[in-house]
Write an enzyme that holds these catalytic residues in place. Structure first.
Site, mmCIF file in Angstrom:
data_model
loop_
_atom_site.group_PDB
_atom_site.id
_atom_site.type_symbol
_atom_site.label_atom_id
_atom_site.label_comp_id
_atom_site.label_asym_id
_atom_site.label_seq_id
_atom_site.Cartn_x
_atom_site.Cartn_y
_atom_site.Cartn_z
ATOM 1 N N ARG A 260 36.462 35.474 27.751
ATOM 2 C CA ARG A 260 37.380 35.282 28.883
ATOM 3 C C ARG A 260 38.785 35.105 28.311
ATOM 4 O O ARG A 260 38.975 34.447 27.278
ATOM 5 C CB ARG A 260 36.991 34.047 29.702
ATOM 6 N N HIS B 124 39.230 45.127 30.045
ATOM 7 C CA HIS B 124 38.055 44.362 30.503
ATOM 8 C C HIS B 124 36.870 45.295 30.824
ATOM 9 O O HIS B 124 36.379 45.323 31.952
ATOM 10 C CB HIS B 124 38.417 43.492 31.722
ATOM 11 N N GLU C 230 44.961 38.062 33.844
ATOM 12 C CA GLU C 230 44.651 39.440 34.223
ATOM 13 C C GLU C 230 45.184 39.731 35.614
ATOM 14 O O GLU C 230 45.114 38.847 36.478
ATOM 15 C CB GLU C 230 43.125 39.652 34.187
HETATM 16 C C1 GLV Z 1 32.378 40.315 32.734
HETATM 17 O O1 GLV Z 1 33.383 39.885 32.235
HETATM 18 C C2 GLV Z 1 31.282 39.501 33.144
HETATM 19 O O2 GLV Z 1 31.384 38.268 33.131
HETATM 20 O O3 GLV Z 1 30.250 40.063 33.533
#
Ligand code: GLV
Length: 327
Positions: free
Chosen positions: A239, A286, A268
């Site tokens: 994250r 991401h 983000e």
């Molecule tokens: C993506 O970042 C997820 O948490 O699935």
């Protein structure tokens, strides 16, 4: 018989739509732009179920506006977008999608690791510019991967997957986690449990696999970046706020570490402006879990969680089944 109404903030994949449409009247948000908070609050008001993305917050305000809501199913393994305690207070089951994305995410952490160590994107840009003069001895010399030390911060399913892949590169693996892994896992993965301090100081590559928690926010801080080797690389597929981006930009500028490959960002979809122009940084949007198979499995998993609740079953991937007393 009228079907229960649910909201899906994305059209999902056909396999997930098939699961949902058998049982529910589904309101899909289909425009290319993501759903605004205002629109989300409006549309969820009369719904009994919600399938959402990690970009949508399920919090006290939303729950207060959706009195009929029984389940909030995020199509992600990370669930920092969901206030689980608030869901429990509102008797809403919260679910996520663990397990199905582990391999795909571990593969991508390795994609980033290899690409930053071997300067792949710099090479690609050079070739496309039409200015590459041909082979030379000291062009784009990067860092070796084989035989180096990998530090895995967060040794859950994905962190272990990243460690497993390191076996093929004959790397030394150090890991740090709140809980030590069973001995057979350490043995199988040739992984050594160390404190964070040692991991920062000894690793040639650090790959982040921790959830976002108060304890992990800005784990990659000035202080910890200072401990890293000047030749080390950082990889983040966890994250964004786990990394203090301003501190990272400064560390790179001062050559305190060799490079960073990021898939996630502190704010983000924004990226710290000082990172944008750096050649020693790879920026991915991401996409660590973004294979068609895996994203489809995640969407189907979320759909199945919603179905379970309306079948009177405990959703397989519930985050608060116990406090809600679900059998
Ligand atoms: C993506 O970042 C997820 O948490 O699935």
């Amino acid at each position: 018989m009228t079907k229960p109404k649910i909201l899906s903030t994305r059209p999902l994949f056909p396999a997930a739509r098939a699961v949902l449409e058998q049982r529910f009247e589904v309101d899909y948000w289909t425009p290319a732009e993501r759903i605004t908070r205002e629109e989300l609050l409006k549309r969820v008001a009369d719904k009994e179920g919600l399938v959402c993305l990690l970009t949508e917050k399920v919090d006290e305000e939303l729950l207060g506006r959706a009195p009929k809501l029984r389940i909030a199913a995020t199509v992600s393994v990370g669930y920092d977008n969901i206030d689980v305690a608030a869901c429990t207070r509102h008797k809403v089951v919260a679910t996520h999608t663990p397990g199905v994305l582990d391999h795909t995410t571990a593969d991508f952490a390795w994609t980033l690791l290899m690409a930053i160590a071997r300067r792949l994107l710099e090479g690609d840009a050079w070739m496309r510019s039409g200015t590459w003069p041909g082979w030379d001895l000291d062009q784009l010399v990067g860092g070796d991967v084989w035989g180096k030390t990998l530090g895995v911060l967060g040794f859950g399913r994905i962190g272990r997957g990243v460690a497993r892949r390191a076996l093929g590169f004959e790397m030394k693996v150090l890991y740090s986690d709140a809980v030590r892994a069973p001995e057979e896992v350490e043995r199988e993965l040739h992984a050594e449990f160390v404190d964070r301090d040692r991991l920062f100081r000894e690793s040639d590559f650090i790959s982040l696999h921790v959830p976002l928690l108060p304890d992990t926010r800005h784990l990659i801080s000035h202080e910890n970046l200072d401990k890293m080797k000047r030749t080390a690389f950082l990889v983040n597929t966890s994250r964004g706020p786990v990394v203090d981006e301003a501190a990272l930009a400064e560390a790179l500028e001062n050559r305190k570490i060799a490079g960073a490959a990021l898939d996630v960002y502190e704010h983000e979809p924004l990226v710290h402006p000082a990172l944008l122009s750096r050649r020693d940084v790879i920026l991915a949007p991401h996409i660590a879990s973004a294979s068609l198979d895996t994203r489809t499995k995640m969407a189907v998993m979320a759909a199945n969680n919603v179905v379970a609740i309306f079948d009177g079953r405990r959703p397989p991937n519930s985050l608060n089944a116990d406090p809600l007393g679900l059998k």
